[in-house]
Write an enzyme that holds these catalytic residues in place. Structure first.
Site, PDB file in Angstrom:
ATOM      1  N   ALA A  64       0.880  -1.071   0.321  1.00 16.70           N
ATOM      2  CA  ALA A  64      -0.055  -0.043   0.227  1.00 16.70           C
ATOM      3  C   ALA A  64       0.721   1.326   0.071  1.00 16.70           C
ATOM      4  CB  ALA A  64      -0.884  -0.087   1.085  1.00 16.70           C
ATOM      5  N   GLY A 111      -0.282  -5.258   0.850  1.00 16.03           N
ATOM      6  CA  GLY A 111      -1.337  -5.038  -0.115  1.00 16.03           C
ATOM      7  C   GLY A 111      -1.186  -5.930  -1.552  1.00 16.03           C
ATOM      8  N   GLU A 114      -1.780  -9.384  -1.131  1.00 18.60           N
ATOM      9  CA  GLU A 114      -3.163  -9.464  -0.821  1.00 18.60           C
ATOM     10  C   GLU A 114      -4.005  -9.559  -2.170  1.00 18.60           C
ATOM     11  OE1 GLU A 114      -4.125  -7.641   3.594  1.00 18.60           O
ATOM     12  OE2 GLU A 114      -3.037  -6.428   2.581  1.00 18.60           O
ATOM     13  N   GLU A 134       3.148  -6.365   7.409  1.00 20.52           N
ATOM     14  CA  GLU A 134       2.480  -5.186   8.101  1.00 20.52           C
ATOM     15  C   GLU A 134       3.061  -5.006   9.427  1.00 20.52           C
ATOM     16  OE1 GLU A 134      -0.135  -5.892   4.382  1.00 20.52           O
ATOM     17  OE2 GLU A 134       1.165  -7.097   5.753  1.00 20.52           O
TER      18      GLU A 134
END
Length: 261
Positions: A64, A111, A114, A134
């Site tokens: 992200a 991300g 993911e 994370e």
């Protein structure tokens, strides 16, 4: 909407969605919005039968956009909205009625991993790095990572990767079942295209989309509900021209001429 961080190109009936957001293809709010737009376009595109997601340059998606996180300090609602947007993107990809393959050409972290786990199938370059770092930021995976990872690998492996922020190369990712296969980087796109074509070539999209729906939605349901959906979708196909054509062609020992309706 003009896409600035995403490009779409097609090879026959396979559309390739390339994330091009230098320097590391981070999932900024703009990139997430544009990916959702891209998948909405392809969802309704009758000439797209399968989709490949990949990254431009050395990265798949490095994660992200951390700079945007700083804007949410002390703001529960803003942070919740970030997670909600990322999860919505991944949910939409997973619910696509067309096969979606992640071609992980480089780092797929946070991300990025993911996003790839929301795809139906994953291929990785041997030297690609995959992980969920994370917790090193005092956060947790929030685009679906805590849920999808434990479905793809066993629970202890998922916990180890999340809690230790362990990163794995493409080959190890294949060994633990996180990706279907790891290949040399210069062979990745050809392998992905071959796989994509094998999923849809010579098949009616009326049956492909129902098969995807049964498998994906059934994964989170009790067996009895999944079997009920399977019966319904099977019966629905007998109302389609393509099922009639496919069965007739088999009996007549010829290739079917599907119209995808």
């Amino acid at each position: 909407m003009e896409l600035q961080t995403i490009t779409i190109k097609r090879e026959d009936y396979v559309s390739i969605v390339e994330i091009n957001h230098p320097p590391a293809n981070t999932l900024s709010s703009q990139t997430i919005t544009e990916l959702r737009e891209a998948f909405q376009i392809l969802k309704d595109d009758i000439d797209t039968h399968a989709i490949i997601v990949t990254g431009a340059g050395r990265f798949f998606v490095a994660g992200a956009d951390i700079k945007e996180f700083t804007e949410a300090f002390g703001d529960y609602d803003a942070a919740f909205a970030m997670a909600e947007a990322g999860q919505a993107l991944c949910d939409e990809i997973e619910q696509m009625k067309k096969p979606v393959i992640a071609a992980i050409n480089g780092a797929a972290l946070g991300g990025g991993l993911e996003l790839s786990m929301a795809c139906h199938l994953r291929l990785a370059a041997e030297d690609a790095v995959l992980g969920l770092p994370e917790l090193n930021l005092g956060l947790i995976p929030a685009f679906g990572g805590t849920q999808r990872l434990r479905k793809l690998v066993d629970m202890p492996t998922a916990l180890e990767m999340i809690l230790s922020s362990k990163q794995v190369k493409g080959k190890e990712a294949a060994e633990i079942g996180l990706v279907q296969a790891a290949v040399k980087g210069d062979e990745l796109m050809d392998t992905a295209l071959t796989l994509a074509n094998s999923l849809v070539a010579g098949k009616s999209m009326t049956s492909v989309k129902r098969a995807l729906e049964c498998v994906v939605q059934g994964a989170d349901e009790a067996l009895e509900h999944g079997l009920e959906r399977e019966r319904v979708k099977f019966a629905e196909l007998f109302l389609t021209d393509d099922a009639k054509e496919g069965i007739t062609a088999f009996v007549e020992k010829r290739k079917p001429d599907f119209k995808h309706q």
